[in-house]
Design a protein around this motif. Sequence first.
Motif, PDB file in Angstrom:
ATOM      1  N   ALA A 274      -9.678   1.104  -5.336  1.00  0.00           N
ATOM      2  CA  ALA A 274     -11.077   0.801  -5.670  1.00  0.00           C
ATOM      3  C   ALA A 274     -11.509   1.534  -6.937  1.00  0.00           C
ATOM      4  O   ALA A 274     -12.329   1.014  -7.713  1.00  0.00           O
ATOM      5  CB  ALA A 274     -11.978   1.171  -4.502  1.00  0.00           C
ATOM      6  N   GLU A 275     -10.941   2.726  -7.156  1.00  0.00           N
ATOM      7  CA  GLU A 275     -11.280   3.483  -8.365  1.00  0.00           C
ATOM      8  C   GLU A 275     -10.778   2.777  -9.625  1.00  0.00           C
ATOM      9  O   GLU A 275     -11.363   2.915 -10.699  1.00  0.00           O
ATOM     10  CB  GLU A 275     -10.685   4.892  -8.281  1.00  0.00           C
TER      11      GLU A 275
ATOM     12  N   LEU B 177       0.828  -1.208   0.000  1.00  0.00           N
ATOM     13  CA  LEU B 177       0.000   0.000   0.000  1.00  0.00           C
ATOM     14  C   LEU B 177       0.863   1.259   0.000  1.00  0.00           C
ATOM     15  O   LEU B 177       0.521   2.255  -0.640  1.00  0.00           O
ATOM     16  CB  LEU B 177      -0.933   0.003   1.208  1.00  0.00           C
ATOM     17  N   ALA B 178       1.977   1.217   0.720  1.00  0.00           N
ATOM     18  CA  ALA B 178       2.898   2.366   0.736  1.00  0.00           C
ATOM     19  C   ALA B 178       3.451   2.616  -0.663  1.00  0.00           C
ATOM     20  O   ALA B 178       3.541   3.767  -1.116  1.00  0.00           O
ATOM     21  CB  ALA B 178       4.036   2.118   1.726  1.00  0.00           C
TER      22      ALA B 178
ATOM     23  N   LYS C  52      -6.971   6.279   1.986  1.00  0.00           N
ATOM     24  CA  LYS C  52      -6.937   6.993   0.710  1.00  0.00           C
ATOM     25  C   LYS C  52      -6.338   6.118  -0.386  1.00  0.00           C
ATOM     26  O   LYS C  52      -6.772   6.179  -1.542  1.00  0.00           O
ATOM     27  CB  LYS C  52      -6.138   8.301   0.860  1.00  0.00           C
ATOM     28  N   VAL C  53      -5.363   5.280  -0.019  1.00  0.00           N
ATOM     29  CA  VAL C  53      -4.793   4.354  -1.008  1.00  0.00           C
ATOM     30  C   VAL C  53      -5.833   3.300  -1.392  1.00  0.00           C
ATOM     31  O   VAL C  53      -5.974   2.944  -2.567  1.00  0.00           O
ATOM     32  CB  VAL C  53      -3.512   3.674  -0.467  1.00  0.00           C
TER      33      VAL C  53
ATOM     34  N   ALA D  48       1.004   6.728  -6.765  1.00  0.00           N
ATOM     35  CA  ALA D  48      -0.193   7.507  -7.085  1.00  0.00           C
ATOM     36  C   ALA D  48      -0.136   8.912  -6.495  1.00  0.00           C
ATOM     37  O   ALA D  48      -1.084   9.691  -6.642  1.00  0.00           O
ATOM     38  CB  ALA D  48      -1.432   6.782  -6.572  1.00  0.00           C
ATOM     39  N   GLU D  49       0.972   9.223  -5.796  1.00  0.00           N
ATOM     40  CA  GLU D  49       1.181  10.533  -5.170  1.00  0.00           C
ATOM     41  C   GLU D  49       0.060  10.862  -4.179  1.00  0.00           C
ATOM     42  O   GLU D  49      -0.454  11.974  -4.114  1.00  0.00           O
ATOM     43  CB  GLU D  49       1.295  11.638  -6.226  1.00  0.00           C
TER      44      GLU D  49
END
Length: 462
Positions: free
Chosen positions: A437-438, A375-376, A431-432, A382-383
């Motif tokens: 999911a997007e 995830l990091a 947020k990640v 993805a900034e």
Amino acid sequence: MDFDRRGRLRGPYAMDKDDMQVTETLNEGLKRSYAITVTADELDAKVNEKLKEAQPDIEMKGFRKGKVPMPLLKKQFGQRLLGEAMQETIDGAMAQHFEDTGDRPALQPEVKMTNDDWKEGDDIQVDMSYEKLPEMPEVDLSSVTLEKLVVKAGDTEVDEALKNLAETAQEFKDRKKGSKSKEGDQVVIDFLGKVDGEPFDGGAAEDYPLVLGSGSFIPGFEDQLVGVKVDDEKNVEVKFPEEYGAENLAGKDAVFECTVKAVKEPVAAEINDELATKFGAEDLAALKAQIAERLEVEYAGAARQVMKRALLDQLDEKVSVDLPPSLVEAEANQIAHQLWHEENPEVQGHDHPEITPTEEHTKLAERRVKLGLLLAELGQKAEVTVTDAEMTQAIMNQARQYPGQERAFFDFVRQNQQMQQQLRAPIFEDKVVDHIAEQATVTEKEVSKDDLEKAVEALDDE
């Protein structure tokens, strides 16, 4: 000769531009060790550099400010600057090494001097060891498929919530004459407390409304008033807790002489427009709309947790990578320690037997470390960032747990980097997850409230 993936020499042939020798001594999985040699000439140059920087501001008897000769400065201050120069040179060598190799250490590298008999004029021999973070594989996020549970707040759910709300706005009415009090009833009493036969400050009141079972009085007090009737006189015998706030009462036996003046039963408020106005709504219809909206927000939050678990499960299956043993061990120890305290809540401190992680703890730790690193990595690519406004909101949410001390808590967090990281990490992770999911294929499925509750309960069982 051996070359790295960037085409540079590795092993004993590798040197940087300052002739600082860096020799690889271990390359096993993610473990790395290097022997670093800092030459005496380089160290001397570093000391001279520091003296030159300071020279313009140094005053010494017999010389004008900034005109003290370098040999004299070196004799006066060189020894004092030597240790500082050694540390800076070694730190610089490490920073240069990580920049050149691209390695990211899992934990703080272990660094130690190996020539214990070092004296001024000798080269410095240093060993540096660490475990590097693995390179995370690319993940095709479009291959992730997720199901989003959707629950609508129907009339049944709204009416149930409305009923619970009415109970919180309950009133009390007198029970039939001669009725005995029950748990949940309100008794109106006069009382006089005594310790060693003498009344004490704050131990008396008249017409005091006490809800039995509320826990508002010291343990044992309310229990003894269950079953009393109007006009009863009751001596309530209790013992103040050892940690009671008033030192003169802590741990003392006390007797409260009570006279029961009323026994009242709870009555839920009527569900009507008047109830709605008590909760800030214009009328009952508006209150129902507010309740429906709040329920659907709660359902959406629960559904998100179910979807997040499914997402993490898929990522766990898709990614296979070597993990730094030190990170896994530290995480397993933390998991074992936390679970032990949950099973032994009476132990508040850390004065307990050594806790050894089980195979199950280690397996869970491996999953957490892998997903945390992944995830990091995805968040960095993805900034994804945590804004100041999001951090401020998180701090304020935490501060509400300390009524009257919000400002002090806010200042404490602002000055504590570790606490800030603890608050930032879950925001960043969420947020990640939203970013992933997007990119994923998400389908919605409408389910009942009961189905959603079962799905949430299943999370705890895994």
